[in-house]
Write a protein that holds these residues in place. Sequence first.
Motif, PDB file in Angstrom:
ATOM      1  N   ILE A   1       4.084 -10.749  -6.767  1.00 30.34           N
ATOM      2  CA  ILE A   1       3.528 -11.911  -6.074  1.00 30.34           C
ATOM      3  C   ILE A   1       2.753 -11.353  -4.887  1.00 30.34           C
ATOM      4  O   ILE A   1       3.238 -10.467  -4.169  1.00 30.34           O
ATOM      5  CB  ILE A   1       4.614 -12.933  -5.677  1.00 30.34           C
ATOM      6  CG1 ILE A   1       5.781 -12.274  -4.953  1.00 30.34           C
ATOM      7  CG2 ILE A   1       5.096 -13.678  -6.930  1.00 30.34           C
ATOM      8  CD1 ILE A   1       6.773 -13.295  -4.362  1.00 30.34           C
TER       9      ILE A   1
ATOM     10  N   TYR B   1       0.584 -10.916  -1.390  1.00 31.58           N
ATOM     11  CA  TYR B   1       0.620 -11.376   0.004  1.00 31.58           C
ATOM     12  C   TYR B   1      -0.563 -12.284   0.291  1.00 31.58           C
ATOM     13  O   TYR B   1      -1.687 -11.985  -0.119  1.00 31.58           O
ATOM     14  CB  TYR B   1       0.547 -10.189   0.964  1.00 31.58           C
ATOM     15  CG  TYR B   1       1.814  -9.373   1.056  1.00 31.58           C
ATOM     16  CD1 TYR B   1       3.038  -9.976   1.348  1.00 31.58           C
ATOM     17  CD2 TYR B   1       1.781  -7.995   0.893  1.00 31.58           C
ATOM     18  CE1 TYR B   1       4.197  -9.214   1.460  1.00 31.58           C
ATOM     19  CE2 TYR B   1       2.930  -7.229   1.005  1.00 31.58           C
ATOM     20  CZ  TYR B   1       4.145  -7.845   1.281  1.00 31.58           C
ATOM     21  OH  TYR B   1       5.274  -7.093   1.388  1.00 31.58           O
TER      22      TYR B   1
ATOM     23  N   THR C   1      -3.950  -6.003 -11.980  1.00 28.71           N
ATOM     24  CA  THR C   1      -2.563  -6.192 -12.417  1.00 28.71           C
ATOM     25  C   THR C   1      -2.421  -7.482 -13.222  1.00 28.71           C
ATOM     26  O   THR C   1      -1.749  -7.523 -14.257  1.00 28.71           O
ATOM     27  CB  THR C   1      -1.622  -6.258 -11.195  1.00 28.71           C
ATOM     28  OG1 THR C   1      -2.017  -5.271 -10.250  1.00 28.71           O
ATOM     29  CG2 THR C   1      -0.175  -6.049 -11.606  1.00 28.71           C
TER      30      THR C   1
ATOM     31  N   ASP D   1       3.349 -14.287  -2.264  1.00 25.35           N
ATOM     32  CA  ASP D   1       4.412 -13.843  -1.356  1.00 25.35           C
ATOM     33  C   ASP D   1       3.960 -14.280   0.037  1.00 25.35           C
ATOM     34  O   ASP D   1       2.980 -13.746   0.561  1.00 25.35           O
ATOM     35  CB  ASP D   1       4.486 -12.310  -1.476  1.00 25.35           C
ATOM     36  CG  ASP D   1       5.641 -11.700  -0.726  1.00 25.35           C
ATOM     37  OD1 ASP D   1       6.361 -12.419  -0.014  1.00 25.35           O
ATOM     38  OD2 ASP D   1       5.821 -10.462  -0.865  1.00 25.35           O
TER      39      ASP D   1
ATOM     40  N   GLY E   1       1.936  -2.330  -9.118  1.00 21.89           N
ATOM     41  CA  GLY E   1       1.188  -1.132  -8.742  1.00 21.89           C
ATOM     42  C   GLY E   1       2.160  -0.058  -8.275  1.00 21.89           C
ATOM     43  O   GLY E   1       3.291  -0.352  -7.883  1.00 21.89           O
TER      44      GLY E   1
ATOM     45  N   ASP F   1       2.336   1.491  -5.666  1.00 24.66           N
ATOM     46  CA  ASP F   1       2.711   1.355  -4.260  1.00 24.66           C
ATOM     47  C   ASP F   1       4.051   0.653  -4.061  1.00 24.66           C
ATOM     48  O   ASP F   1       4.701   0.833  -3.046  1.00 24.66           O
ATOM     49  CB  ASP F   1       1.623   0.580  -3.496  1.00 24.66           C
ATOM     50  CG  ASP F   1       1.320  -0.782  -4.116  1.00 24.66           C
ATOM     51  OD1 ASP F   1       1.365  -0.907  -5.355  1.00 24.66           O
ATOM     52  OD2 ASP F   1       1.034  -1.733  -3.348  1.00 24.66           O
TER      53      ASP F   1
ATOM     54  N   TRP G   1      -6.909   1.903  -7.918  1.00 25.19           N
ATOM     55  CA  TRP G   1      -8.366   1.931  -8.028  1.00 25.19           C
ATOM     56  C   TRP G   1      -8.990   2.324  -6.700  1.00 25.19           C
ATOM     57  O   TRP G   1      -8.588   1.838  -5.638  1.00 25.19           O
ATOM     58  CB  TRP G   1      -8.904   0.538  -8.375  1.00 25.19           C
ATOM     59  CG  TRP G   1      -8.742   0.176  -9.802  1.00 25.19           C
ATOM     60  CD1 TRP G   1      -7.667  -0.457 -10.359  1.00 25.19           C
ATOM     61  CD2 TRP G   1      -9.670   0.412 -10.865  1.00 25.19           C
ATOM     62  NE1 TRP G   1      -7.866  -0.633 -11.710  1.00 25.19           N
ATOM     63  CE2 TRP G   1      -9.086  -0.116 -12.039  1.00 25.19           C
ATOM     64  CE3 TRP G   1     -10.939   1.009 -10.933  1.00 25.19           C
ATOM     65  CZ2 TRP G   1      -9.737  -0.053 -13.276  1.00 25.19           C
ATOM     66  CZ3 TRP G   1     -11.575   1.066 -12.162  1.00 25.19           C
ATOM     67  CH2 TRP G   1     -10.979   0.542 -13.322  1.00 25.19           C
TER      68      TRP G   1
HETATM   69  O1  ME8 Z   1       2.787  -5.660  -2.343  1.00 17.06           O
HETATM   70  N1  ME8 Z   1      -5.534  -0.611  -7.210  1.00 17.06           N
HETATM   71  O2  ME8 Z   1       1.609  -7.640  -2.380  1.00 17.06           O
HETATM   72  P1  ME8 Z   1       0.102  -7.136  -2.266  1.00 17.06           P
HETATM   73  C1  ME8 Z   1      -4.671  -1.139  -8.101  1.00 17.06           C
HETATM   74  N2  ME8 Z   1       3.751  -8.999  -1.849  1.00 17.06           N
HETATM   75  N3  ME8 Z   1      -3.850  -2.163  -7.823  1.00 17.06           N
HETATM   76  C2  ME8 Z   1      -3.905  -2.713  -6.611  1.00 17.06           C
HETATM   77  C3  ME8 Z   1      -4.790  -2.227  -5.623  1.00 17.06           C
HETATM   78  C4  ME8 Z   1      -5.636  -1.129  -5.967  1.00 17.06           C
HETATM   79  N4  ME8 Z   1      -6.517  -0.586  -5.123  1.00 17.06           N
HETATM   80  N5  ME8 Z   1      -4.604  -2.976  -4.526  1.00 17.06           N
HETATM   81  C5  ME8 Z   1      -3.648  -3.893  -4.809  1.00 17.06           C
HETATM   82  C6  ME8 Z   1       2.734  -6.884  -2.316  1.00 17.06           C
HETATM   83  N6  ME8 Z   1      -3.221  -3.752  -6.071  1.00 17.06           N
HETATM   84  C7  ME8 Z   1       4.009  -7.689  -2.316  1.00 17.06           C
HETATM   85  C8  ME8 Z   1       4.588  -7.696  -3.715  1.00 17.06           C
HETATM   86  S1  ME8 Z   1       6.429  -8.438  -5.500  1.00 17.06           S
HETATM   87  C9  ME8 Z   1       7.967  -9.073  -5.444  1.00 17.06           C
HETATM   88  C10 ME8 Z   1       5.876  -8.457  -3.847  1.00 17.06           C
HETATM   89  C11 ME8 Z   1      -2.221  -4.587  -6.763  1.00 17.06           C
HETATM   90  O3  ME8 Z   1      -0.714  -8.354  -2.060  1.00 17.06           O
HETATM   91  C12 ME8 Z   1      -1.050  -3.790  -7.279  1.00 17.06           C
HETATM   92  O4  ME8 Z   1      -0.416  -4.507  -8.297  1.00 17.06           O
HETATM   93  O5  ME8 Z   1      -0.015  -6.034  -1.288  1.00 17.06           O
HETATM   94  C13 ME8 Z   1      -0.146  -3.758  -6.079  1.00 17.06           C
HETATM   95  O6  ME8 Z   1       1.189  -3.440  -6.432  1.00 17.06           O
HETATM   96  C14 ME8 Z   1      -0.283  -5.164  -5.587  1.00 17.06           C
HETATM   97  O7  ME8 Z   1      -1.667  -5.489  -5.823  1.00 17.06           O
HETATM   98  C15 ME8 Z   1       0.076  -5.305  -4.112  1.00 17.06           C
HETATM   99  O8  ME8 Z   1      -0.225  -6.613  -3.725  1.00 17.06           O
END
Ligand code: ME8
Length: 503
Positions: A12, A14, A26, A51, A253, A255, A285
């Motif tokens: 989910i 942010y 994703t 989130d 991801g 991370d 990416w």
């Molecule tokens: O971490 N390359 O949310 P977030 C590939 N809220 N995937 C990427 C990316 C990139 N450069 N940038 C973002 C959170 N993503 C939490 C998660 S889950 C219970 C809570 C994708 O908005 C990738 O899937 O920071 C990464 O894990 C996610 O966006 C992080 O989104």
Amino acid sequence: MEERKFYITTPIYYVNDRPHIGHAYTTIACDIMARFMRIDGAQVKFLTGTDEHGQKVEQSAAKNNTTPQEWADTNSQHFHDLLAALNITNDDFIRTTEERHKQGAQAFWKAIEKNGYIYKDSYSGWYSVRDEAYYQEAELIDGKAPTGADVEWVEEPSYFFKLSAFQDALLEFYEENPAFIAPEGRKNEVLSFVKGGLKDLSVSRTTFKWGIPVPGDEEHVMYVWLDALTNYITALGYPFKTDFWPASIHIVGKDILRFHAVYWPAFLMAAGVELPKRIFAHGWWTNEGQKISKSLGNVIDPFALAEEFGIDQVRYFLMREIPFGNDGDFSREKLIGRVNSELANNIGNLAQRVLSMINKNCGGVLKKNGFHEIDKKLLSFAFVHADKIRNEIVYHQHFSRALELIGQIASRANEYVDATEPWKLKKEDPERMETVLYTLAECLRRIGLLLQPFTPQAADKLLNQLAVAQEQRLFHMIGAGNALKPGTELPAPEGIFPRFEEE
Ligand code: ME8
């Protein structure tokens, strides 16, 4: 993963900012998986959402002179809108500010507490708001988090989760469930982290308010990751209903792998809830070789991309360009290259050639007069490849390989066109021409079925042009038993994958 119920989730996201290409990536991967499992006959539940709590969202709301709730509403809507823009078939969208989630998250807390895994103490140490994560002194690099994010010193009363109690149970679980963490390379990272020793985790905060209150102690809000991770069960109706649990796969991801492969299973064990079947952590990416970041001003807007190149084209490129799990680099040039050579020239051109010849030379009617060896070879090539493609998707989430294999079927069919020269047969042997074109149409039907999860609009167009009924589009119908019927009249052909011309 072959159970007939299939539950898949995205992280989910942010709501501190707008969606960018990483989020789109994703979500598209999950959509492809969900769509494939549906045509494979599974009952699918596909969840995504936002989130919305925590200090990061609270601070970005303040920076934008608004309240956290208003900021969450605005940005959650952008993530919601992105789903339609990318043709995503999620079954539910959860927001952590919804009542169903708050109640479920509190119930989850209480279950962990009741089992004796939460205690009150105080925390002093480093915290990164950008990562919403705690760091040990020893992890810091030049005074920053290992991710490069700023950290701040935090001292406050806090509830702790007894993570340390789960070290052995986790290691045993990984051992017994070798497919739990994918890809393989990432598994070692997790193993060495857990083997290195797990410290109890601070799971509440008191220095800000934007979160779910800790049950029984309203001075505290729940740590945003404990709150967020429970979305995967609160969306199902936890604690009252958990139909579809355990999840078949959480795609995330790299991370946030640690949160999903260490903290989440430990929380679930503590609460007495079953563990998910698999966590897949994909790569990162960059944009034309550079880290994607707002401060560099190189964020790629997925709405604009889909608008310019087409939804199917963007979905295709993102899935084809990098093996799922690896890092990769985005560039316009590469996108245009793949759209033109693989979609337009290979698959699109094949469909165009075949369908227009059937239209012109056979009065738009499929005819078949006995197969030659070369015809059977082409069709069995497609049939055998289909099984490989299914394996790549279902067991390995190797989407780029699956697309490569679909491309190989089209290349084989194009070679077959060159070898059989149906345009010559028109005068020389019209009956043979009919069979050649029938063989190609049947091969296109198979390609169309396989393309459905990846490029749903183009696949639909292609299957419509072959007069394949909606209920004839399941994966198991790929074989001869459901082949196109001779005598079928086909509608007028139209292009499915146009070439992209840079202005
Ligand atoms: O971490 N390359 O949310 P977030 C590939 N809220 N995937 C990427 C990316 C990139 N450069 N940038 C973002 C959170 N993503 C939490 C998660 S889950 C219970 C809570 C994708 O908005 C990738 O899937 O920071 C990464 O894990 C996610 O966006 C992080 O989104």
